[in-house]
Write an enzyme that holds these catalytic residues in place. Sequence first.
Site, short mmCIF file in Angstrom:
data_model
loop_
_atom_site.label_atom_id
_atom_site.label_comp_id
_atom_site.label_asym_id
_atom_site.label_seq_id
_atom_site.Cartn_x
_atom_site.Cartn_y
_atom_site.Cartn_z
N SER A 115 -4.02 -2.95 -11.89
CA SER A 115 -3.17 -1.62 -12.53
C SER A 115 -4.35 -2.15 -14.16
CB SER A 115 -2.03 -2.28 -12.66
OG SER A 115 -1.26 -1.60 -13.04
N TYR A 137 -3.63 4.27 -15.48
CA TYR A 137 -2.81 5.11 -16.69
C TYR A 137 -3.61 5.58 -17.67
CZ TYR A 137 1.40 2.32 -14.56
OH TYR A 137 2.27 2.14 -13.56
N THR A 163 -2.83 7.51 -11.82
CA THR A 163 -1.25 7.33 -11.60
C THR A 163 -1.00 8.78 -12.91
OG1 THR A 163 -1.24 5.34 -11.19
CG2 THR A 163 0.70 6.31 -11.43
N LYS A 238 -2.32 9.83 -7.70
CA LYS A 238 -0.65 8.62 -7.89
C LYS A 238 0.43 9.48 -7.45
CE LYS A 238 0.89 3.95 -6.44
NZ LYS A 238 2.24 4.08 -7.70
N HIS A 262 7.01 6.70 -6.63
CA HIS A 262 7.00 5.15 -7.52
C HIS A 262 7.71 3.99 -7.09
CE1 HIS A 262 4.13 4.22 -11.70
NE2 HIS A 262 5.07 3.18 -11.39
#
Length: 366
Positions: A115, A137, A163, A238, A262
């Site tokens: 992540s 992100y 994402t 995603k 999510h």
Amino acid sequence: MGHGSETAAAPAHCLADFERAAASVLPADVRDFVAGGSGAEVTLDANRTALDRVFLVPRVLRDVSRCTADSTLLKRPVPMPVAVAPVAYQQLVHPDGERAAARAAKAAGVPFTASTLSSVPIEELTAIGGTVWFQLYRLRDAAQSLELVRRAEDAGCEAIMLTVDVPWMGRRLRDVRNRFALPSHVRAANISTGSTAHRRHADSSAVAVHTGQAFSSATTWSSLAALRKQTRLPLLLKGVLAAEDAVRAVESGVDAVVVSNHGGRQLDGAVPSIDVLPEVAAAVNDGCEVLLDSGIRSGTDVLRALALGASGVLVGRPLIWGLAAAGEAGARRVLDLLADELRDALGLSGCDGVAAARQLRTLVPG
């Protein structure tokens, strides 16, 4: 903060056993941070209900003596069509955090997704030697976003997963009520955005405040087009639930879409991922791979996803419960159990492999 020993206190025979084991070692606010969803948690609960509504129609008199879950993800061979989902701040549940989870994924032969909000730097995770994908992100600071992509490439990540369902963090009421904030030893190791996530607020989650300040809420199809030009790595999108968005994603040159709500943590009331998987898969029509996440808790769930058109799945919370309960050994056991359950489900449904699984009929009563 307490954490589990390297061997679970009681034998784990299914993934749910690890959630129960983790509950006994984690502080209540950390447990809520991992387990919780947004709003009234309608979508969180619906993900499980929807998966359990999908019944498989097994075939008989087929030779399954050489049953295997071998498959590919992003055209790379894997022993099962499963990747580890991106989960933030894994040192919340165990001191080794993402390092232990990445070692477990390497041992299982499946991709580990790091992540943006990992509590361990990207470079330390790729150094472990397994297949690592990087989840991005998009940040308000566009230069910092591009720097993350370059770092992921230089470190040896094999894909970028953008994402797209978090313009800001969903209102997660468990965290609000707990006035949740990160402990001082846990931080977003890949980005430098100050200590906002560590300061308690009277009526909000410090993590939500932090992401609200750091994340861009202006990510668009143009942003995706720019990212596609900026990296040659395979690109996954995603957070796709609408078939129309999946079609546009293919047109934008993505290599895979991840059908995901999510895990019930963003829009409460969003459709369960499994319910829209068939129409997304049909709309994509082999234009890219289609992965599924949100609620996967067993090998039978993986088989359900394959039968409904998925190329594979991402699994998130179960790895975290395994990590909390028993560190790397717990995370490895989660993936080993999932592999055993998937092979069991394949054979019992008359499928000798993943290709046959994709031909299985399903039935949703009512």
